[in-house]
Scaffold this motif. Sequence first.
Motif, short mmCIF file in Angstrom:
data_model
loop_
_atom_site.label_atom_id
_atom_site.label_comp_id
_atom_site.label_asym_id
_atom_site.label_seq_id
_atom_site.Cartn_x
_atom_site.Cartn_y
_atom_site.Cartn_z
N VAL A 152 0.82 -1.21 0.00
CA VAL A 152 0.00 0.00 0.00
C VAL A 152 0.85 1.26 0.00
O VAL A 152 0.52 2.25 -0.67
N ALA A 153 1.98 1.25 0.72
CA ALA A 153 2.84 2.44 0.75
C ALA A 153 3.41 2.74 -0.63
O ALA A 153 3.43 3.90 -1.07
N ASN A 154 3.85 1.71 -1.33
CA ASN A 154 4.37 1.90 -2.68
C ASN A 154 3.29 2.36 -3.64
O ASN A 154 3.54 3.16 -4.56
N MET A 155 2.07 1.86 -3.44
CA MET A 155 0.96 2.28 -4.29
C MET A 155 0.67 3.76 -4.10
O MET A 155 0.41 4.49 -5.06
N LEU A 156 0.74 4.22 -2.87
CA LEU A 156 0.51 5.64 -2.60
C LEU A 156 1.63 6.48 -3.19
O LEU A 156 1.39 7.54 -3.78
N ASP A 157 2.88 6.02 -3.03
CA ASP A 157 4.02 6.75 -3.60
C ASP A 157 3.93 6.83 -5.11
O ASP A 157 4.31 7.82 -5.72
N GLY A 158 3.43 5.75 -5.72
CA GLY A 158 3.37 5.70 -7.17
C GLY A 158 2.07 6.22 -7.74
O GLY A 158 1.78 6.02 -8.92
N SER A 159 1.27 6.87 -6.89
CA SER A 159 -0.01 7.45 -7.32
C SER A 159 -0.92 6.42 -7.98
O SER A 159 -1.59 6.71 -8.97
N GLN A 160 -0.93 5.19 -7.44
CA GLN A 160 -1.77 4.14 -8.00
C GLN A 160 -3.18 4.15 -7.42
O GLN A 160 -4.04 3.40 -7.87
N PHE A 161 -3.41 4.98 -6.40
CA PHE A 161 -4.77 5.15 -5.90
C PHE A 161 -5.50 6.11 -6.83
O PHE A 161 -4.95 7.13 -7.23
N GLU A 162 -6.73 5.79 -7.16
CA GLU A 162 -7.53 6.67 -8.02
C GLU A 162 -8.54 7.42 -7.16
O GLU A 162 -9.21 6.83 -6.32
N ALA A 163 -8.62 8.71 -7.34
CA ALA A 163 -9.60 9.51 -6.59
C ALA A 163 -11.01 9.00 -6.89
O ALA A 163 -11.32 8.69 -8.05
N PRO A 164 -11.87 8.81 -5.87
CA PRO A 164 -11.68 9.24 -4.48
C PRO A 164 -11.25 8.09 -3.55
O PRO A 164 -11.57 8.12 -2.37
N ASP A 165 -10.58 7.06 -4.08
CA ASP A 165 -10.23 5.90 -3.26
C ASP A 165 -9.36 6.31 -2.07
O ASP A 165 -8.38 7.04 -2.23
N THR A 166 -9.71 5.79 -0.92
CA THR A 166 -8.93 6.02 0.30
C THR A 166 -8.38 4.73 0.85
O THR A 166 -7.54 4.75 1.75
N VAL A 167 -8.85 3.60 0.34
CA VAL A 167 -8.47 2.29 0.86
C VAL A 167 -8.13 1.36 -0.30
O VAL A 167 -8.50 1.61 -1.44
N VAL A 168 -7.40 0.29 0.02
CA VAL A 168 -6.99 -0.68 -1.00
C VAL A 168 -8.21 -1.39 -1.58
O VAL A 168 -8.32 -1.61 -2.78
N PHE A 169 -9.12 -1.79 -0.71
CA PHE A 169 -10.39 -2.36 -1.16
C PHE A 169 -11.46 -1.99 -0.15
O PHE A 169 -11.17 -1.53 0.95
N TRP A 170 -12.72 -2.17 -0.55
CA TRP A 170 -13.83 -1.75 0.31
C TRP A 170 -14.95 -2.78 0.19
O TRP A 170 -14.91 -3.70 -0.63
N PHE A 171 -15.96 -2.60 1.04
CA PHE A 171 -17.07 -3.54 1.08
C PHE A 171 -18.17 -3.18 0.08
O PHE A 171 -18.54 -2.01 -0.07
N THR A 172 -18.69 -4.20 -0.59
CA THR A 172 -19.94 -4.09 -1.34
C THR A 172 -20.84 -5.23 -0.86
O THR A 172 -20.42 -6.06 -0.06
N GLN A 173 -22.05 -5.28 -1.34
CA GLN A 173 -22.94 -6.38 -0.94
C GLN A 173 -22.45 -7.71 -1.51
O GLN A 173 -22.77 -8.77 -0.97
N GLU A 174 -21.64 -7.68 -2.56
CA GLU A 174 -21.15 -8.90 -3.21
C GLU A 174 -19.85 -9.41 -2.61
O GLU A 174 -19.62 -10.61 -2.50
#
Length: 215
Positions: A152-174
């Motif tokens: 996750v740290a390397n992803m943040l450094d490399g700007s691999q998070f896409e706005a508005p993502d704040t987390v690596v993954f999140w919950f859905t109903q699926e």
Amino acid sequence: MSHARFPLPPHLCDAHLAPGFSEFSGVVLEDLSAVHPEQRHWLFNYVLNQLTHSVKPKYRELAFNHLRRAQGALDAYHQLRRLLGEYGAPGKRARSYFPALDQAEICVSFAAQAFELSNKLLLLSGDTPVYQHASEQELTTLRSFYIACKHVANMLDGSQFEAPDTVVFWFTQEGLQSRKRGVLTYQSLANVLRELAYDASVLASYISPVPESGT
């Protein structure tokens, strides 16, 4: 989402907490507590078996760490199931989201590590993996989610998070949703843990003797 549960309107929750936060209403995960009756005791059962089985040091350490992570993955899943089951209760929604996400990350990470160690054990024994409960695709998705957690740290450094993502993954109903890695469904997560439980139960209950000579 009610302001009594969290003092932000839905669009701000989605933008500043986690994608889809306002839409997630909790889910009932499959109960895996009876998958193997000894799942909370695998590690200590294995240690007791060492009193009567002589094994090569590398095999012993791989097996110990495999069982520790398998047991930890199942423990995290049980906690995740409890938290998501309570999620819709008054006052629980916002306060339970991130503790549940913590348990999801622990579960995914420990399960993926356990499979890596299991493959090393099979390689050491001259065997190849044969999966009975989970598919190769489900295991590949699990590893992909684990890599995201790990780096996750390397992803943040490399700007691999896409706005508005704040987390690596999140919950859905699926299931667990990732922008770049798709979905690890709750059913797939249960399948890989069932596979892991089968391997761990065999390993914990019986260790084939490996002569110390030649180590």
